[in-house]
Scaffold this motif. Structure first.
Motif, short mmCIF file in Angstrom:
data_model
loop_
_atom_site.label_atom_id
_atom_site.label_comp_id
_atom_site.label_asym_id
_atom_site.label_seq_id
_atom_site.Cartn_x
_atom_site.Cartn_y
_atom_site.Cartn_z
N GLU A 1 18.27 -33.01 12.24
CA GLU A 1 17.28 -33.98 11.75
C GLU A 1 17.55 -34.36 10.29
O GLU A 1 17.33 -35.48 9.88
CB GLU A 1 15.87 -33.38 11.88
CG GLU A 1 15.45 -33.14 13.32
CD GLU A 1 14.07 -32.49 13.41
OE1 GLU A 1 13.39 -32.40 12.35
OE2 GLU A 1 13.68 -32.07 14.50
N TYR A 2 18.00 -33.37 9.55
CA TYR A 2 18.30 -33.61 8.13
C TYR A 2 19.64 -32.96 7.80
O TYR A 2 19.94 -31.86 8.26
CB TYR A 2 17.21 -33.01 7.23
CG TYR A 2 17.57 -33.02 5.77
CD1 TYR A 2 17.51 -34.20 5.03
CD2 TYR A 2 18.00 -31.85 5.14
CE1 TYR A 2 17.87 -34.21 3.69
CE2 TYR A 2 18.36 -31.86 3.80
CZ TYR A 2 18.28 -33.04 3.08
OH TYR A 2 18.65 -33.06 1.75
N ASN B 1 22.43 -32.12 4.57
CA ASN B 1 22.72 -32.15 3.14
C ASN B 1 24.23 -32.33 2.93
O ASN B 1 24.99 -32.45 3.90
CB ASN B 1 22.20 -30.87 2.45
CG ASN B 1 22.80 -29.60 3.04
OD1 ASN B 1 23.79 -29.64 3.75
ND2 ASN B 1 22.17 -28.47 2.73
#
Length: 714
Positions: free
Chosen positions: A103-104, A106
């Protein structure tokens, strides 16, 4: 044991991790489950990192299963560890599924995915991912740049490497050692040594053993061994200790850089025991011809891998040491080391040598089948060459037909094999098949084709293929090709054309060319050209007996005994030793060697009785000895006796009394078979009902039913 909690376990995980105890981490993780303690994100990530470090795919999947049950799979750093685990375990598809399901993400997520693609060889896909990252507005980190630069190195994309160099400087990483070292490697791989050297100069404060080693390797790859040696010395003067990779790299420059010098440094540092360094060192000794030193280095390698075994086998093969090669292969088997395709192709190539017994090649063919490597292209190509060189052209062709894939070596080996065995039409058929398929050809291809024409007297065909090579394929003829053309003209009696070709060559003729011309002058008894050829050959190789012997034979055939005597005296004055004629035959796994008029064999009496028996049968067939092939001023009867005791006849007689009736015989001779022996062996093949193969210094002769495969043209 007191009740443990998550905090206690995290402390244990941290301790194990700091000490590199990967097994203990995984054991502790699964023990937690048994004790009913729920892992958290930290323990999941640590366990996955341990599985990745050890390549433990099964355990990594078990951790993944626990992760799904726990509901912690959405944590970014856990997903990053999961991606890394699948990448390190070579399941890049699973890694991509994790990445795409996040979902996310980095910057570490992007870097991990790019690094995983690079480590699995998916460089173009990794490059696309870098551009996708930039398009989504993710700012590259120092690690991102290093990975992207590594992609450029592998793709040899100089344009993008230069762009990244600008970005590195712009983003403030212009003095970062890792980024600069990665750029240095990229420039070297893109063959931009000038830019690499400029960058290295700017790296005065950030140089390390990796950057030094990279530049040393770059110089060696570009043929600048002297600069590599200077840089290696500077590195040591600057206080940087070479590591195993540095030593392995500098040793590839042998023989320009002496392995003896490097070996002294290795003894001090104990690096010679490392497999990679030891292998590079023994390879360096092989290049300078010191097989004994290579063997000593091999013995000192502590954990010999298949690369080390293969390198040592290659050393013995290069030295022509059949016995040493076979002993080493058997020692490898005793150690339980499974041979790979390179090991097997090396030992098979050894068995193609003149001193190897026929059955040894068959034995290692069986080994290749045992280890399911016989279909590997380098093994099957080696088998084709081996069988062709050992006289079994039929087996060579069977393997060629069964190859699921062929490289240029396969095609070339089959063409030259048919040519050497006198099957010129078959060789040309293979070549035409190559043409029809539009396959790439090289000078070796055309050498084989012209050789086929040479051994079958197809002069005009040979000239056509020579012109085809130059004009249609743009291939510059090598010295070997010119030598073959000289042979083509010479065998056909076109000696003036052969001389014209030599005079028109773009380089000075070497000893091989003059030796071939001298040989055909001997066949056609051309004294004038023979003298020119001998003079040039003696200038180039004054200790080669062939020049003196062939010229002496030319004089003898012309009845010029005085000139012959002068040549023999010149040989004596220069202490040039004539090469003795030798013939070999293998019977029951043992090789028996003979010289002319040999009486040293244990069955000598029986051999000579068989020769007398053959002599009577030959007379019944109307055979009359051609004493022109005895180039001594002797009585006729003595000449006949000498002919009857040539080494190949002794070997054949031994074979006839030592093998079952009807079985084939195979003889190897180090010199060219004489015309009278050729006539005799044809008759013997008919009288005795035997197929006889003779491999002389020029080619193979297949005698059967009173005829020879060469068609009496050799």
């Amino acid at each position: 044991m007191p009740q443990r909690n998550v905090s206690t376990l995290i402390a244990l995980f941290t301790g194990y991790m700091q000490n590199g105890l990967q097994d203990e981490i995984l054991d502790l993780f699964f023990q937690m489950q048994c004790e009913g303690i729920r892992p958290n994100s930290f323990t999941f990530a640590t366990a996955l990192a341990s599985a990745a470090a050890q390549g433990e795919l099964q355990k990594g999947r078990m951790v993944h299963g626990q992760l799904i049950k726990s509901g912690n799979e959405s944590a970014v750093f856990v997903c990053n560890s999961l991606m890394n685990m699948y990448s390190k375990c070579r399941l890049i598809k699973n890694s991509k599924l994790v990445f795409e399901g996040m979902e996310y993400r980095n910057s570490i997520s992007w870097n991990s995915m790019m690094a995983g693609l690079v480590s699995n060889g998916s460089y173009s896909e990794a490059l696309k991912l870098y551009f996708q990252m930039r398009a989504e507005g993710i700012k590259p980190t120092q690690s991102s740049f290093v990975t992207a630069i590594n992609i450029c190195s592998n793709l040899k994309n100089l344009v993008f490497a230069r762009q990244l160099h600008g970005c590195v400087v712009k983003e403030g990483y212009g003095l970062d050692g890792n980024s600069l070292t990665a750029l240095l490697v990229a420039y070297i791989k893109c063959a931009e040594m000038e830019e690499a050297f400029k960058l290295f100069t700017l790296m005065a404060e950030t140089r390390n053993v990796v950057s030094f080693t990279a530049l040393i390797g770059g110089y060696i790859q570009n043929g600048n061994n002297d600069k590599a040696a200077i840089l290696f010395s500077e590195m040591r003067k600057d206080g940087f200790d070479p590591n195993d990779f540095t030593y392995s790299t500098i040793l590839t420059a042998a023989p320009m850089i002496s392995p003896y010098l490097i070996h002294g440094l290795l003894i001090k540092t104990r690096y010679e025991c490392f497999p990679s360094v030891g292998t590079a060192l023994l390879d360096a000794y092989t290049k300078v011809g010191n097989i004994h030193a290579a063997s000593m280095v091999f013995e000192n390698i502590e954990e010999k891998d298949i690369v080390a075994w293969s390198a040592m086998l290659g050393s013995y093969a290069q030295a022509g040491d059949t016995e040493g090669s076979i002993k080493l292969f058997k020692a490898m088997a005793r150690e339980g080391v499974v041979p790979n395709e390179f090991t097997l192709s090396s030992i098979i190539n050894v068995c193609a040598g003149i001193t190897a017994a026929v059955d040894q090649g068959r034995q290692f063919h069986a080994e290749s089948i045992k280890f399911r490597q016989h279909d590997n292209i380098c093994v099957s190509s080696a088998l084709i060459t081996m069988y062709a060189k050992k006289g079994s052209i039929e087996n060579a062709y069977k393997i060629f037909q069964k190859q699921s894939a062929r490289d240029l070596v396969s095609w070339n080996s089959m063409i030259s094999g048919f040519a050497q065995h006198g099957y010129g039409k078959s060789a040309l058929d293979i070549f035409r098949d190559m043409e029809a398929r539009g396959l790439e050809m090289d000078d070796i291809t055309f050498l084989g084709v012209i050789m086929a024409c040479t051994h079958t007297g197809l002069v005009e065909e040979g000239k056509r293929y020579f012109n085809l090579m130059v004009k249609n394929h743009g291939i510059c003829p090598t010295m070997e090709v010119y030598a073959c053309m000289v042979d083509l003209y010479g065998r056909a009696g076109k000696l003036e054309e052969a001389m014209k070709l030599i005079n028109g060559m773009p380089f000075e003729a070497d000893a091989m060319v003059w030796r071939i011309l001298l040989g055909v002058c001997r066949v056609h008894r051309n004294v004038e050209l023979g003298e020119i050829a001998a003079e040039n050959l003696i200038k180039l190789e004054p200790q080669d007996s062939a020049a003196y012997v062939l010229l002496s034979n030319i004089y003898a055939a012309a009845g010029e005994w005085e000139k012959k005597g002068k040549i023999r005296k010149l040989m004596d004055d220069r202490r040039v030793k004539k090469e003795a004629g030798l013939s070999w035959i293998q019977v029951k796994n043992k090789v028996h060697a003979f010289i002319a008029s040999d009486t040293s064999h244990s069955l000598s009496d029986q051999i000579y009785r068989k020769l007398e028996e053959i002599k009577l049968k030959l007379k019944e067939k109307g055979y009359v000895p051609n004493t022109n092939f005895v180039l001594h001023d002797l009585e006729h009867e003595h000449k006949e006796a000498l002919l009857a005791q040539h080494s190949e006849r002794l070997a054949i007689a031994f074979g006839l009394i030592s093998t079952p009736d009807g079985s084939p015989l195979q003889i190897v001779k180090n010199l060219r078979i004489c015309g009278d022996c050729h006539t005799v062996i044809k008759l013997v093949s008919e009288i005795e009902g035997r197929n006889i193969v003779v491999r002389d210094s020029n080619r193979f002769h297949h005698f059967k039913g009173g005829a020879c495969s060469c068609g009496d043209f050799w």
